[in-house]
Design an enzyme around this catalytic site. Sequence first.
Site, PDB file in Angstrom:
ATOM      1  N   GLY A  64       0.844  -1.816   0.117  1.00 25.29           N
ATOM      2  CA  GLY A  64      -0.351   0.100   0.013  1.00 25.29           C
ATOM      3  C   GLY A  64       0.719   1.157  -0.004  1.00 25.29           C
ATOM      4  O   GLY A  64       2.120   1.268  -0.336  1.00 25.29           O
ATOM      5  N   SER A  65       0.190   2.442   0.860  1.00 25.32           N
ATOM      6  CA  SER A  65       1.250   3.606   0.649  1.00 25.32           C
ATOM      7  C   SER A  65       2.133   3.688   1.116  1.00 25.32           C
ATOM      8  O   SER A  65       2.842   5.042   1.672  1.00 25.32           O
ATOM      9  CB  SER A  65       0.012   4.635   0.658  1.00 25.32           C
ATOM     10  OG  SER A  65      -1.010   4.801   0.265  1.00 25.32           O
TER      11      SER A  65
END
Length: 633
Positions: A327-328
Site C-alpha cells: 500500500g502507501s
Amino acid sequence: MRAKRDTLKNPQQELRTFRVRALLAVLVVIALSGLLVGRLFYLQVVQHEVYSTRSEENRVRVEPLPPTRGLIYDRNGVLVAENRPTYNLTLVRERVDDLDATLALLADLLELPAVEAEAFRARSRQRQRPFQPALLMSDLDEEQIARLAVNRHRLPGVEVEAQLLRYYPDAEEMAHALGYVGRINREELETLDPGNYAGTHFIGKTGVERYYEQALHGQAGLRKVETNARGRVLRELGRTDPVPGANLTLTLDKPLQRLAVDLLDGRRGSIVAIAPQSGEILALASVPGFDSNQFVTGIDIASYRALQQDLDLPLFNRAIRGRYPPGSTIKPFLALAGLAEGAITPGETLYDPGYFQLPNDSRRYRNWLRWGHGRVDLERAIAVSNNTYFYTLAHELGIDRIHEHMTAFGFGQRVAHDVYGESAALMPSRDWKRARFNQPWYPGETLSVGIGQGYWQVTPLQLATATAVLANRGQWITPRLAKRIGDEPVPTALPDTPPDIELGNDAWWDRVYAGMEKVVSGHEGTARRIGQGLEYRLAGKSGTAQVFSLGKDQRYNAQELKERLRDHALFLAFAPVGEPQIAVAVIVENAGGGSTHAAGLARAMTDAWLLGDRGEEEADEAAADERQMAGAG
C-alpha cells in the site's frame, strides 16, 4: 574231521584283521583328538579377543549421554526457553523378545486410549539405529512410573529415563519467533551425526531452535556400565561427559514482544520492531499464536487438526511469511527513487484533480480523495498520501528503475541473517512477469506498483527492515535475532549485508523525513491523531492494502463486504528522527485504513521503547482507542 576244522579258523588271518582294526581305531581317536585340540586352540587362542569381547558385551554396555540443550534468554537475561526435568519411556527393540506383546502390555499399564496406543506402536517401529533407545512417551507422571517399576521384570528392553525436557514459559507470545523442538523423525535421523545425536530424542524444528540447532545441541558423551543378566545396571565403569549446548541470548525484548501481542488484541496481524543502528530485532510478533509446548512432547492428532483447520491460521508465521501488498507505506521509498533519478525535485509541485490518466488512455486512476488535493509537492504528497503524485512519479520512473531502487531497500529478498523460514515475498519486474505469465509489462501495472498495489508483496519483516534502512539514511545493518551465542557476541557487520544506499544529495533524506513527520504531526497528516503529546520526533507512513481489485469507478464500502475481504491496515514508523532507536512495521489484516487501525499500535510501540513503559496498561489503552476509532469510522 581235523582238516575241515582248520579250514574254518585261521588264527593268523584273525590276528592281522585285529591289528588293522586296532590301528584304524587308534588313527580315528588321534584324528578326533587332534580336531578337538585344534578347535580348542582356535577358540581359546586364535579367537580369544573376539569371544572375550562378546562375553564382555553381555556384561558391559556402552550407553550414550545426551548433552543438555542450551537455554535461550531475551536481551534482558530473562529465560524464554528452559529445560525442565521429566521422565521418558524408551525401548530398545533388540532387547525385546516379543515386541507386540510388550507394546500391548505397556498400553494396558499406562491406560492409553486407542488412538494414542496406535501412535505408541508407530513410534516403536520408527527406524532407529541398532541398540539405540526409541522414545515412546515423554513426561510420565508418578502413577505411570510406579506401574512400570512394579512390572519391570515383564518388560525387558524398556526403561524409564530421567531427562531434561524443553519448556517455553511464554509459549503463545514467543512461538513464532523461537520455534520449538520435537521428536527426531526418520528423515532427520538419516542426516544427523549418529555419534553426536546418540541418545538425543529431540531436535529444533522451526524458528531460532532450528537455525541454531548445532550450537544449542552441544556434544554427546558416553558411559560404560556393568549389567546383570537382565540388563539392569550394576555399576559404572567409566564415562566421557557430554558438552552442554551453548546458551543463546536473543535481541528480542520480552516486554516489547508481549506488548506487540497485546496491542494486536487477538486480531490477525503482525508487528515487527528493529533497532536501526544495530539491526537487532526487538519484537517479532505474529497473531494468533499457539502453544509451542504441545509440539515438544508430541501434539495429539485432534489438537493438531484443530490448529490446521483454524481459519485464522495460528501456525502461520505472518511476521516472516505473510505476503501483503505494501500500500502507501512505500511512498517515501518511491520518493527517494524519484529524487535519485532526477524524476522529481523537492520543491516541484503537481496539480491533483483527483485522478491520473495515462497518455491516450481514457481510464482514470483515482486518488483516494476523489476530488483531489489540489497542488502538492513531495512533502505534502507523503503527508496526505496523495496517489496522483505517485502515479505520475511511477509513470516517469518506469518499472525497471522502480525495481532497481526498491530491491536496494530489501524488497523482494530475504533480509535477515538468522530468521529460519523467511519468505522473499515479491518485488515484480518486467522479466518476472514474462517468466511467470508469459506476458509483457503494461504501463497501468506500473501505476499500481507506484501506490504499493498490484503484484507487489512484502512481509512485515521486510517492511520493518526497509524502514530501518530509511531511518539510517541508507546504511544497511542486517537484522538478526541472536545477540550472543554463549559468550561470543554476534557481530553487527555481517558478511551477507547488502551495500549501503547512496543518494546524490544527503538533504533529500531530510525532505522525505519531513513529509513523514507531517503524517503524524501535520494538520493534514493521515495519522495526525497519534501525534498528540509526542515527546520525540516520530516519522511515519500509513498504508491501506486492497485484498481484491475494484472495478472501474467502483467504490469501496467495508460495511458491504465480508470481514476477510476488507482492506489490510499498515503503518511504518521510526523514531527519534535523526538518531533512530526503533523502526516499526504494523500490519493488521482486514482492519481497514492504516491511519485508523495501525498507526496507534506503532505509536504505542515507539512510546514503550523510547519512554520505557512496556506495561499492559498501555497496550489496553491503545487497543481500546483502536476499537473506538473503528466504531466511529
